[in-house]
Every structure is written in C-alpha cells, then in structure tokens.
Design a protein around this motif. Structure first.
Motif, mmCIF file in Angstrom:
data_model
loop_
_atom_site.group_PDB
_atom_site.id
_atom_site.type_symbol
_atom_site.label_atom_id
_atom_site.label_comp_id
_atom_site.label_asym_id
_atom_site.label_seq_id
_atom_site.Cartn_x
_atom_site.Cartn_y
_atom_site.Cartn_z
ATOM 1 N N PRO A 1 -3.460 -4.643 6.065
ATOM 2 C CA PRO A 1 -3.985 -5.691 5.177
ATOM 3 C C PRO A 1 -3.121 -5.772 3.921
ATOM 4 C CG PRO A 1 -5.399 -3.756 5.142
ATOM 5 C CD PRO A 1 -4.362 -3.508 6.179
ATOM 6 N N ALA A 2 -3.018 -6.951 3.419
ATOM 7 C CA ALA A 2 -2.227 -7.148 2.198
ATOM 8 C C ALA A 2 -2.954 -6.510 1.039
ATOM 9 C CB ALA A 2 -2.023 -8.628 1.946
ATOM 10 N N GLY A 3 -2.268 -5.712 0.275
ATOM 11 C CA GLY A 3 -2.894 -5.021 -0.837
ATOM 12 C C GLY A 3 -2.997 -5.918 -2.058
ATOM 13 N N GLY B 1 -2.379 -6.046 -5.647
ATOM 14 C CA GLY B 1 -1.728 -5.488 -6.832
ATOM 15 C C GLY B 1 -1.166 -4.102 -6.627
ATOM 16 N N THR B 2 -1.235 -3.564 -5.461
ATOM 17 C CA THR B 2 -0.663 -2.251 -5.235
ATOM 18 C C THR B 2 0.722 -2.424 -4.616
ATOM 19 O OG1 THR B 2 -1.625 -2.072 -3.033
ATOM 20 C CG2 THR B 2 -2.892 -1.141 -4.850
ATOM 21 N N THR B 3 1.528 -1.499 -4.890
ATOM 22 C CA THR B 3 2.859 -1.523 -4.337
ATOM 23 C C THR B 3 3.038 -0.330 -3.460
ATOM 24 O OG1 THR B 3 3.746 -0.344 -6.227
ATOM 25 C CG2 THR B 3 3.825 -2.738 -6.321
ATOM 26 N N ILE B 4 3.961 -0.401 -2.618
ATOM 27 C CA ILE B 4 4.245 0.702 -1.694
ATOM 28 C C ILE B 4 4.691 1.909 -2.513
ATOM 29 C CG2 ILE B 4 5.724 1.453 0.189
ATOM 30 C CD1 ILE B 4 5.810 -1.427 1.123
ATOM 31 N N GLY B 5 4.140 3.038 -2.183
ATOM 32 C CA GLY B 5 4.527 4.272 -2.835
ATOM 33 C C GLY B 5 3.758 4.567 -4.110
ATOM 34 N N SER B 6 2.846 3.691 -4.508
ATOM 35 C CA SER B 6 2.094 3.986 -5.711
ATOM 36 C C SER B 6 0.743 4.566 -5.326
ATOM 37 C CB SER B 6 1.908 2.729 -6.558
ATOM 38 O OG SER B 6 1.096 1.805 -5.878
#
Length: 153
Positions: free
Chosen positions: A142-144, A146-151
C-alpha cells in the motif's frame, strides 16, 4: 629574312626585358605567363622560340626560371595562383564533405541501433509486466502516507 647581329641583340634584349616583367607578375591583360605572351610582349615571332630557331635558348631559360619560381611556391601569373588556390580549396572541401558523409552514416547507424535496443527493451518490459500480472505472485504494497523508505515511524 635574315636579321643583322644588332637586330638580333636588340630582340634578345627586348625578350629578356619582357621575360623579367612576366616573371615579376606584370602580365598584360588577356595574357598569361607563357611563351605566347612573351613573344607578343617582346614583339617577336613566336616560332622563333622553337626548334633550332634563334631564340630557342631564351625559351628554355624562360621555362627554367618559371619552373624555379613555381618550385619556390611563387606563381607570377595571378590567374594561375588563383587556380592553384581554388584547386587546393576544392580538394579540402571535398575531404570535409567525405568526412561529413561518413559521420552522418555513422550517426544514422547509431540511431538505428539505439531505436532497435529501445524497442527490444520495451518488449521485454511489456513481457515482464504481463508475466507478473499473470502469475499474481507479486503483492503490491500500500502507498504510505508521508513515510519514506528506510524511515522509522
């Protein structure tokens, strides 16, 4: 008709003076740096410069001096100099044209190869998408928000 020694000497002097003028580049209008113009300028019959005629040695001297000037890169006749310059320029332009045509051919081949590679890559991508869709083994995340990958949240 026989000429006297004095007349012959006078003619040779006129011929040598005309020869010097021609070799300095003082070409009369419509003339060239050649035997015909030399004879006309010196007011001597042109046939007197050939074979065993009386001024054949002066023709040889004129041609030798002219060749020496040409070998040194000097061309007394401005038209001849222009012709030589234009021939050299023409050869240079032909070489540039040949190089340009070669470059165009090379770039056309490169373009064809690049288009072929892009088409092959596109076909591969389409095939992989079709395979992935048919297998249904790929789960979409699912599209997150406001989160980014690795955070970390």
């Amino acid at each position: 008709m026989r000429i006297s020694a004095a007349q012959r000497t006078e003619n040779e002097n006129r011929i040598r003076a005309a020869m010097d003028r021609l070799l300095r580049g003082e070409i009369p209008p419509g003339g060239k740096c050649d035997i015909k113009t030399l004879a006309t300028t010196a007011e001597v019959d042109r046939t007197a410069f050939y074979g065993t005629r009386p001024y054949a040695h002066l023709r040889t001297e004129f041609e030798r001096r002219l060749q020496t000037l040409q070998d040194a890169g000097e061309i007394p006749d401005p038209r001849e100099a222009q012709i030589t310059r234009l021939k050299a320029e023409n050869a240079k332009l032909r070489e540039r044209l040949a190089q340009s045509e070669q470059t165009i051919d090379e770039l056309t081949d490169f373009r064809s190869q690049a288009l072929s590679r892009l088409a092959a890559q596109h076909e591969e991508i389409v095939h992989l998408r079709d395979t992935a869709a048919a297998a249904n083994r790929v789960t979409r995340l699912p599209a997150g928000r406001g989160t980014t990958i690795g955070s970390c949240s």
